[in-house]
Design a protein around this motif. Structure first.
Motif, mmCIF file in Angstrom:
data_model
loop_
_atom_site.group_PDB
_atom_site.id
_atom_site.type_symbol
_atom_site.label_atom_id
_atom_site.label_comp_id
_atom_site.label_asym_id
_atom_site.label_seq_id
_atom_site.Cartn_x
_atom_site.Cartn_y
_atom_site.Cartn_z
ATOM 1 N N PHE A 54 0.830 -1.205 0.000
ATOM 2 C CA PHE A 54 0.000 0.000 0.000
ATOM 3 C C PHE A 54 0.868 1.262 0.000
ATOM 4 N N GLN A 55 1.890 1.248 0.828
ATOM 5 C CA GLN A 55 2.771 2.405 0.934
ATOM 6 C C GLN A 55 3.532 2.639 -0.371
ATOM 7 N N SER A 56 4.022 1.579 -0.972
ATOM 8 C CA SER A 56 4.776 1.697 -2.214
ATOM 9 C C SER A 56 3.902 2.226 -3.348
ATOM 10 N N ILE A 57 2.701 1.683 -3.475
ATOM 11 C CA ILE A 57 1.784 2.137 -4.521
ATOM 12 C C ILE A 57 1.423 3.606 -4.302
ATOM 13 N N GLY A 58 1.177 3.980 -3.060
ATOM 14 C CA GLY A 58 0.835 5.369 -2.769
ATOM 15 C C GLY A 58 1.952 6.327 -3.135
ATOM 16 N N ALA A 59 3.185 5.934 -2.820
ATOM 17 C CA ALA A 59 4.331 6.788 -3.116
ATOM 18 C C ALA A 59 4.548 6.925 -4.620
#
Length: 228
Positions: A54-59
């Protein structure tokens, strides 16, 4: 390594052909909340635990999935797994031929691992020897999960063989001081992925479980298992 104490298997993309389904599930779950992501945005996160994905996709995309609706992703994944999940060809024969102990060490949540093993008939081949990144502080590429699994199984890290399809998993295995084997038999992997696993530190890479079994001297036993 001729006589390892413990074989450690990642689950998604190694035991079960699920990563291609996971990609679709993420895209669907994001779309439910008006968020548009591409399959490639998810694919680059193979091997990471859900929170890190989730964090990677958001970034990368600025599409931030609402954390309070994380259950929507599980609904999408569960639906696809129940409809389409299959085991990686030959893994049942390899597991039945292994002379040493084995366990699962996966970035997925315990409930997903349990469902995947159950749907593909692999549960009995591992029993309680199943470990999730939810059990440790840091997920792959940190070595925490593999070290935790080895400790629980009473095996020395240097005497463990890890089978992984992701770069993050190979890095984690090497950081844990284990023998890292890359596996490229899942449908989600593009051509040339084996070379990336070798660059990440894999000692060897196999494209199917027959090749892996033969490399560990299990070819004859796997053949006997097949004839039973």
């Amino acid at each position: 390594m001729t006589h390892p104490e413990l074989f450690i298997f990642d689950c998604d993309g190694v035991l079960v052909d699920s990563e291609i389904l996971s990609v679709r599930a993420y895209v669907r779950a994001y779309a439910r909340h008006g968020l548009a992501i591409e399959e490639s945005d998810v694919a680059k996160c193979f091997g990471m635990k859900q929170a890190d994905i989730f964090q990677s996709i958001g970034a990368a995309t600025r599409q931030v999935f609402p954390p309070e609706h994380a259950g929507d992703l599980w609904e999408e994944i569960r639906t696809l797994l129940q409809a389409e999940l299959v085991a990686i060809e030959g893994i049942d024969r390899l597991l039945d031929a292994l002379p040493a102990r084995r366990c699962v060490a996966s970035s997925s949540a315990p409930e997903r691992i349990a469902l995947s093993l159950s749907l593909t008939g692999l549960t009995q081949r591992f029993g309680e020897a199943v470990f999730s990144s939810t059990m440790v502080k840091a997920g792959k590429p940190a070595p925490d999960l593999f070290l935790h699994a080895a400790a629980c199984m009473g095996a020395a890290p240097a005497q463990c063989v890890v089978f992984e399809d992701s770069i993050y998993g190979i890095i984690a295995a090497r950081a844990a001081g284990m023998h890292a084997i890359g596996f490229t038999g899942g449908r989600h992997l593009p051509p040339g992925h084996g070379a990336l696993l070798l660059e990440a530190g894999a000692h060897r890479v196999f494209g199917n479980w027959r090749e892996a079994g033969e490399a560990f001297g299990l070819g004859a036993e796997m053949a006997r298992v097949t004839r039973r």
